[in-house]
Design a protein around this motif. Structure first.
Motif, PDB file in Angstrom:
ATOM      1  N   LEU A 194       0.951  -1.256  -0.128  1.00  0.00           N
ATOM      2  CA  LEU A 194      -0.038  -0.056   0.058  1.00  0.00           C
ATOM      3  C   LEU A 194       0.797   1.276   0.136  1.00  0.00           C
ATOM      4  O   LEU A 194       0.630   2.291  -0.788  1.00  0.00           O
ATOM      5  CB  LEU A 194      -0.825   0.009   1.334  1.00  0.00           C
ATOM      6  CG  LEU A 194      -1.776  -1.020   1.467  1.00  0.00           C
ATOM      7  CD1 LEU A 194      -2.772  -1.075   2.504  1.00  0.00           C
ATOM      8  CD2 LEU A 194      -2.647  -1.451   0.054  1.00  0.00           C
ATOM      9  N   ALA A 195       1.921   1.305   0.917  1.00  0.00           N
ATOM     10  CA  ALA A 195       2.613   2.620   1.146  1.00  0.00           C
ATOM     11  C   ALA A 195       3.454   2.924  -0.300  1.00  0.00           C
ATOM     12  O   ALA A 195       3.558   3.768  -0.842  1.00  0.00           O
ATOM     13  CB  ALA A 195       3.600   2.254   2.123  1.00  0.00           C
ATOM     14  N   ILE A 196       4.161   1.694  -0.832  1.00  0.00           N
ATOM     15  CA  ILE A 196       4.782   1.804  -1.911  1.00  0.00           C
ATOM     16  C   ILE A 196       4.094   2.345  -3.109  1.00  0.00           C
ATOM     17  O   ILE A 196       4.349   3.052  -3.853  1.00  0.00           O
ATOM     18  CB  ILE A 196       5.662   0.397  -2.379  1.00  0.00           C
ATOM     19  CG1 ILE A 196       6.796   0.293  -1.070  1.00  0.00           C
ATOM     20  CG2 ILE A 196       6.484   0.717  -3.694  1.00  0.00           C
ATOM     21  CD1 ILE A 196       7.396  -1.015  -1.184  1.00  0.00           C
ATOM     22  N   SER A 197       2.817   1.574  -3.189  1.00  0.00           N
ATOM     23  CA  SER A 197       2.007   2.074  -4.474  1.00  0.00           C
ATOM     24  C   SER A 197       1.533   3.334  -4.460  1.00  0.00           C
ATOM     25  O   SER A 197       1.582   4.195  -5.491  1.00  0.00           O
ATOM     26  CB  SER A 197       0.829   1.002  -4.406  1.00  0.00           C
ATOM     27  OG  SER A 197       1.097  -0.270  -4.633  1.00  0.00           O
ATOM     28  N   LEU A 198       1.430   3.791  -3.077  1.00  0.00           N
ATOM     29  CA  LEU A 198       0.759   5.207  -3.093  1.00  0.00           C
ATOM     30  C   LEU A 198       1.895   6.185  -3.531  1.00  0.00           C
ATOM     31  O   LEU A 198       1.607   7.054  -4.167  1.00  0.00           O
ATOM     32  CB  LEU A 198       0.280   5.441  -1.581  1.00  0.00           C
ATOM     33  CG  LEU A 198      -0.583   6.676  -1.351  1.00  0.00           C
ATOM     34  CD1 LEU A 198      -1.794   6.603  -2.213  1.00  0.00           C
ATOM     35  CD2 LEU A 198      -0.856   6.865   0.008  1.00  0.00           C
ATOM     36  N   ALA A 199       3.194   5.907  -2.682  1.00  0.00           N
ATOM     37  CA  ALA A 199       4.183   6.699  -3.211  1.00  0.00           C
ATOM     38  C   ALA A 199       4.669   6.700  -4.605  1.00  0.00           C
ATOM     39  O   ALA A 199       5.082   7.792  -5.128  1.00  0.00           O
ATOM     40  CB  ALA A 199       5.353   6.271  -2.166  1.00  0.00           C
TER      41      ALA A 199
END
Length: 300
Positions: free
Chosen positions: A151-156
């Motif tokens: 989630l965090a990486i996709s968002l960034a």
């Protein structure tokens, strides 16, 4: 034919695999997985053989008469054995696609599901609506229970002006998350900590989370592959709502005035979760997945 080896023979020796053609290996692998009741047996057998040969699945059908070496045959036999024991295909391959990105996964993290893409897509919609790239201060986002960091990486990756922090209680999960961020070339900060306790004293524009939300009763009824994934990523207390209670009661002091919380929920939890947040003075909206099931709640 050689691909008709019994399970006991296949476990004890690679003798008999000598001279096996690709097509026969595919059939043998499918047969072994079918005996164990593995869904999508042919698909899984094909992908495992493609992994051994370092080719794409369609290439197997073009090179169907290629002869496997003894080393390739033995490697394939071992992978089929692992899958026969209900080890998830993603752990055997060491990867899972999410939001068009390839993530490394192993037994330390939950395997990212397509359902969670709904959460990221909704979060990106909100971010793009609230903020224009190149204007204003950086957007602060925290992903609680980050696991593999999907989630965090996709968002960034898709909203690079966001300053993203991923939090998890498991140091092993954070090792996987860091590896994924490095491999994908995405800048995310990581922090070991217990849910909200890890971010107290700070203010956030957005909090996103796919917390554990399965009850013990529902967990016991899950497919056998599930039990190879970390139980702590699934179990959310007696009724599955413990993490939502903690979030609803403790999030307001951690949000900026216009801050928002976006969270994934189980298909039958929308009413209960919305009630928890409403009782704590937050307004909620519910969004469905592609199957029409309640999947994401936005609270503000």
């Amino acid at each position: 034919m050689r691909f008709e080896l019994t399970s006991s023979e296949s476990r004890t020796s690679s003798k008999g695999f000598a001279g096996l053609k690709v097509i026969d290996g595919m059939r043998w692998g499918e047969s072994e997985l079918l005996k164990k009741g593995i869904d999508n047996s042919r698909f899984d057998a094909d992908l495992l053989l493609a992994e051994v040969l370092k080719v794409t699945r369609d290439r197997l059908y073009l090179d169907w008469d290629r002869i496997l070496s003894e080393q390739e045959s033995e490697h394939y036999r071992k992978l089929i054995q692992r899958r026969s024991e209900n080890v998830p295909l993603q752990y055997i391959l060491g990867r899972q696609e999410f939001m068009g990105l390839s993530f490394y996964v192993d037994e330390r993290v939950l395997i990212p599901r397509a359902d969670s893409e709904v959460l990221i897509e909704k979060c990106l919609d909100v971010l793009r609506q609230d903020h224009k790239e190149g204007s204003g201060r950086p957007v602060k986002v925290v992903d609680l229970c980050t696991g593999s960091g999907a989630l965090a990486i996709s968002l960034a990756h898709f909203f690079p002006i966001a300053e993203v922090l991923g939090v998890d209680l498991s140091p092993g999960a954070l090792e996987v998350a860091r590896k994924n961020a490095e491999q994908l070339g995405v800048a995310v900060q990581w922090r070991e900590g217990d849910f909200l306790d890890s971010i107290r004293g700070e203010s956030w524009d957005y909090v996103i989370t796919n917390p554990p939300y399965v009850s013990p009763e529902d967990y016991r009824q899950c497919a056998p592959e599930i039990f190879h994934e970390p139980a702590m990523a699934f179990l959310g207390g007696t009724d599955g709502l413990d993490f939502y209670r903690r979030l609803a009661s403790g999030i307001r002091p951690l949000l900026n005035p216009q801050g928002k919380v976006l969270m994934e929920i189980g298909w039958n939890q929308a009413e209960a979760v919305c009630k928890l947040f409403n009782l704590n003075g937050l307004k909620t909206e519910v969004f469905s997945d592609l199957a029409g099931r309640d999947r994401v709640i936005l609270a503000r």
